[in-house]
Design a protein around this motif. Structure first.
Motif, mmCIF file in Angstrom:
data_model
loop_
_atom_site.group_PDB
_atom_site.id
_atom_site.type_symbol
_atom_site.label_atom_id
_atom_site.label_comp_id
_atom_site.label_asym_id
_atom_site.label_seq_id
_atom_site.Cartn_x
_atom_site.Cartn_y
_atom_site.Cartn_z
ATOM 1 N N ASP A 177 3.358 4.408 7.971
ATOM 2 C CA ASP A 177 4.812 4.466 8.145
ATOM 3 C C ASP A 177 5.577 3.932 6.936
ATOM 4 O OD1 ASP A 177 4.338 5.442 10.659
ATOM 5 O OD2 ASP A 177 4.799 3.577 11.718
ATOM 6 N N ILE A 178 4.887 3.329 5.989
ATOM 7 C CA ILE A 178 5.541 2.691 4.846
ATOM 8 C C ILE A 178 5.729 3.743 3.760
ATOM 9 C CG2 ILE A 178 5.334 0.824 3.158
ATOM 10 C CD1 ILE A 178 3.414 -0.520 5.282
ATOM 11 N N ARG A 179 6.911 3.758 3.126
ATOM 12 C CA ARG A 179 7.240 4.869 2.241
ATOM 13 C C ARG A 179 7.512 4.475 0.790
ATOM 14 N NH1 ARG A 179 8.653 9.418 4.469
ATOM 15 N NH2 ARG A 179 7.531 10.148 2.631
ATOM 16 N N GLY A 180 7.171 3.266 0.396
ATOM 17 C CA GLY A 180 7.392 2.888 -0.995
ATOM 18 C C GLY A 180 6.818 1.523 -1.307
ATOM 19 N N PRO A 181 6.643 1.188 -2.599
ATOM 20 C CA PRO A 181 6.060 -0.103 -3.002
ATOM 21 C C PRO A 181 6.860 -1.300 -2.495
ATOM 22 C CG PRO A 181 6.157 1.417 -4.875
ATOM 23 C CD PRO A 181 6.936 2.054 -3.766
ATOM 24 N N GLU A 182 8.197 -1.221 -2.575
ATOM 25 C CA GLU A 182 9.025 -2.347 -2.130
ATOM 26 C C GLU A 182 8.873 -2.560 -0.631
ATOM 27 O OE1 GLU A 182 10.201 0.278 -3.842
ATOM 28 O OE2 GLU A 182 10.391 -0.628 -5.846
ATOM 29 N N GLU A 183 8.801 -1.453 0.115
ATOM 30 C CA GLU A 183 8.598 -1.566 1.563
ATOM 31 C C GLU A 183 7.253 -2.216 1.877
ATOM 32 O OE1 GLU A 183 9.151 1.841 4.055
ATOM 33 O OE2 GLU A 183 10.891 2.519 2.935
ATOM 34 N N ALA A 184 6.232 -1.857 1.103
ATOM 35 C CA ALA A 184 4.893 -2.423 1.331
ATOM 36 C C ALA A 184 4.922 -3.937 1.156
ATOM 37 C CB ALA A 184 3.890 -1.793 0.370
ATOM 38 N N ALA A 185 5.572 -4.397 0.091
ATOM 39 C CA ALA A 185 5.665 -5.843 -0.159
ATOM 40 C C ALA A 185 6.488 -6.516 0.935
ATOM 41 C CB ALA A 185 6.283 -6.098 -1.531
ATOM 42 N N ALA A 186 7.578 -5.863 1.356
ATOM 43 C CA ALA A 186 8.424 -6.430 2.408
ATOM 44 C C ALA A 186 7.671 -6.500 3.738
ATOM 45 C CB ALA A 186 9.695 -5.596 2.562
ATOM 46 N N TYR A 187 6.822 -5.507 3.995
ATOM 47 C CA TYR A 187 6.009 -5.494 5.217
ATOM 48 C C TYR A 187 5.037 -6.672 5.227
ATOM 49 C CZ TYR A 187 2.166 -4.027 8.313
ATOM 50 O OH TYR A 187 1.181 -3.989 9.266
ATOM 51 N N ILE A 188 4.356 -6.891 4.103
ATOM 52 C CA ILE A 188 3.431 -8.030 4.008
ATOM 53 C C ILE A 188 4.193 -9.332 4.205
ATOM 54 C CG2 ILE A 188 1.903 -9.319 2.462
ATOM 55 C CD1 ILE A 188 0.585 -6.828 3.280
ATOM 56 N N ALA A 189 5.365 -9.436 3.561
ATOM 57 C CA ALA A 189 6.168 -10.650 3.673
ATOM 58 C C ALA A 189 6.589 -10.901 5.118
ATOM 59 C CB ALA A 189 7.397 -10.550 2.772
ATOM 60 N N LYS A 190 6.926 -9.821 5.840
ATOM 61 C CA LYS A 190 7.362 -9.982 7.236
ATOM 62 C C LYS A 190 6.187 -10.392 8.121
ATOM 63 C CE LYS A 190 10.490 -9.910 10.438
ATOM 64 N NZ LYS A 190 11.416 -8.791 10.668
ATOM 65 N N LEU A 191 5.023 -9.768 7.930
ATOM 66 C CA LEU A 191 3.841 -10.184 8.686
ATOM 67 C C LEU A 191 3.528 -11.657 8.440
ATOM 68 C CD1 LEU A 191 1.106 -7.383 8.430
ATOM 69 C CD2 LEU A 191 2.425 -8.058 10.434
ATOM 70 N N ARG A 192 3.548 -12.037 7.170
ATOM 71 C CA ARG A 192 3.267 -13.425 6.792
ATOM 72 C C ARG A 192 4.258 -14.368 7.473
ATOM 73 N NH1 ARG A 192 5.149 -17.154 3.181
ATOM 74 N NH2 ARG A 192 3.592 -18.573 2.270
ATOM 75 N N GLN A 193 5.526 -14.001 7.452
ATOM 76 C CA GLN A 193 6.566 -14.832 8.059
ATOM 77 C C GLN A 193 6.313 -15.017 9.554
ATOM 78 O OE1 GLN A 193 10.382 -12.972 8.578
ATOM 79 N NE2 GLN A 193 11.512 -14.855 8.172
#
Length: 503
Positions: A177-193
């Motif tokens: 569902d992720i559509r770009g590099p920035e989204e991928a980093a934001a997804y990891i950051a949200k999971l981590r949070q």
């Protein structure tokens, strides 16, 4: 979504020689469970211990040693699933994933392929520009971590450290569902949070406690929408997996590099091979590691040493009832209760410790004023010195006392900054410091007026200029502040200057 004004972000588009291409990304995040003991043994999970000192007989695959499941690890996986709004499977089972590697003593990894502990969930990933992506979670399963091979201690030999062997991992598998590099980093950051709020993983990427395998493919515009309608993967390009990424920056770089590599192959008439690749940040390239194995290549079969895992709904409900307030809920509450902007609430809730610090400072005080001091003064100073909130020399009580002094007009904003510097570097009780060092704001209008009258009398030419151009009245305000050592109440000074000069 919590806020219906969010829009979906546009997919990342890369221009090729012949076409524009879109990116499609799925992620497999490996999160080390926060637990003192391993998944199937009582050995310690302490990081940084002497090599091979945290190894039980079962971790070392000694003959006759049987695994015994750690209930707390199961609880942590369930807690994570609940935090991601996922289905909890009351029945799950462990399988053996067979492959040889020197740091895998058993010759297989105990994992959950067919019956994972957690089913489908979702994560709202905000992009900071008013857009957000809802990323679907396919599953979370528990598995053992492997050890670590060390190749740089001797020119002729490699060494193996088994301390991580058997440590419990949660593998969080997303949909593409992720559509770009920035989204991928934001997804990891949200999971981590989320996991840090839950206390299920510390999110330390440097230690390898959180790492990701990134699946990247490309497609022509419009093809992804067809996939979403049909769930038919044939509309998407062949994916390649980039293994063991533990840096947000490198994840973004690797996705961009890999996408461009695939575009070049397809536009040249070639075919992308499904494989596992490694990212080399020094050379800015991905390299083939091995062809992508399928499940049958690992010869998965149910682990004969472990019975199927059955848990009770009442136990799950009890865990759910004790979940802490999660980031999205806390952010919404901060906006509602303290009148904060979306941006300020996001900054303050980014880390669970920061949110707790702010809430203690803001309790019973002006929320916006508290947020300004926490974000601009405290966070700014900590960032400058490369510290985090847990290392702050200013306690919430001390910062709250400074804000109280401002709110009561005991000190001005300028004096407050000087006071903050004293408390930050020397410590102490803010109210006592103000008293002992004569930092109290001058609110006596008589004293302020006397100082202003002297300045007006000494500068008749400036007075005439200010009467013609009221903007020049600010000069008198500055002179009064200077004459009083910056202690005069700025509001009172401005009012008196306006009265005296008729501006």
């Amino acid at each position: 979504m919590l806020d219906l004004t969010y829009e979906m972000p546009k997919p990342k588009t890369i221009a090729g020689a012949k076409h524009d291409w879109e990116l499609v990304i799925g992620m497999e995040v490996h999160a080390q469970v926060s637990s003192n003991a391993k998944l199937f043994s009582g050995a310690s999970t302490q990081f940084g211990a002497e090599p091979n000192s945290n190894v039980a007989f079962v971790d070392a695959a000694m003959p006759g040693m049987l695994p015994v499941i750690n209930e707390y690890c199961v609880e942590q996986a369930v807690r994570t699933g609940l935090g991601l709004k996922a289905d909890i499977n009351l029945k799950s089972a462990f399988d053996r994933k067979n492959y040889f590697y020197p740091d895998l003593p058993q010759g297989y990894q105990i994992s959950q392929l067919y019956h994972p502990i957690v089913g489908e969930g979702e994560v709202l990933v905000e992009m900071g520009d008013g857009t957000a992506r809802m990323v679907r979670i396919e599953r979370i399963h528990m598995e053992q971590d492997a050890g670590k091979s060390i190749h740089d201690m001797d020119p002729h030999m490699s060494f193996v450290d088994l301390n991580r062997t058997g440590v419990c991992l949660m593998e969080i598998v997303s949909r593409p569902d992720i559509r770009g590099p920035e989204e991928a980093a934001a997804y990891i950051a949200k999971l981590r949070q989320i996991m840090r709020y839950l206390g299920t993983c510390d999110g330390n990427m440097q230690n390898g406690n959180l790492r990701a395998d990134v699946n990247v493919s490309i497609c022509l515009p419009g093809a992804y929408e067809k996939y979403q309608e049909t769930q038919d993967f044939s509309h998407l390009g062949t994916r390649c997996e980039i293994k063991n990424m533990n840096s947000m920056r490198f994840i973004q770089q690797a996705i961009e590099v890999e996408a461009r590599r695939q575009i070049a192959i397809v536009e040249a008439g070639g075919k992308v091979d499904q494989e596992t690749r490694l990212y080399d940040p020094d050379k800015g390239e991905t390299r083939s590691m091995r062809s992508k194995e399928e499940a049958h290549d690992y010869r998965y079969f149910p682990d004969p040493d472990l019975l199927p895992l059955e848990i009770e709904q009442a136990w799950v409900d009890d865990i759910a009832a004790k979940l802490p307030e999660l980031p999205d809920g806390k952010k919404a509450r901060f906006i509602r209760e303290f009148g904060l902007t979306d941006y300020d609430a996001s900054v303050l809730t980014a880390e669970v410790e920061s949110a707790a610090y702010f809430e203690e400072v803001a309790k019973g005080r002006n929320g916006k004023l508290a947020a300004n001091w926490v974000i601009n003064e405290l966070f700014g100073r900590l960032k400058k010195e490369d510290h985090d909130i847990t290392e702050s020399p200013v306690s919430p009580a001390q910062l709250g006392a400074i804000i109280d002094l401002i709110s009561s007009d005991a000190i001005s904003g300028k004096i407050a900054k000087d006071l903050f510097e004293i408390v930050y570097t020397e410590g102490g009780d803010p109210a006592q410091i103000v008293e002992e060092r004569g930092m109290k704001q001058v609110t006596d209008t008589g004293a302020i007026e006397a100082a202003l009258d002297e300045i007006i009398a000494a500068n008749p030419a400036q007075v005439e200029k200010a009467k013609v151009n009221p903007k020049l009245a600010g000069w008198f305000v500055g002179q009064v502040m200077k004459a009083t050592g910056g202690k005069a109440n700025p509001k009172a000074v401005n009012e008196l200057v306006s009265q005296k000069l008729g501006s």
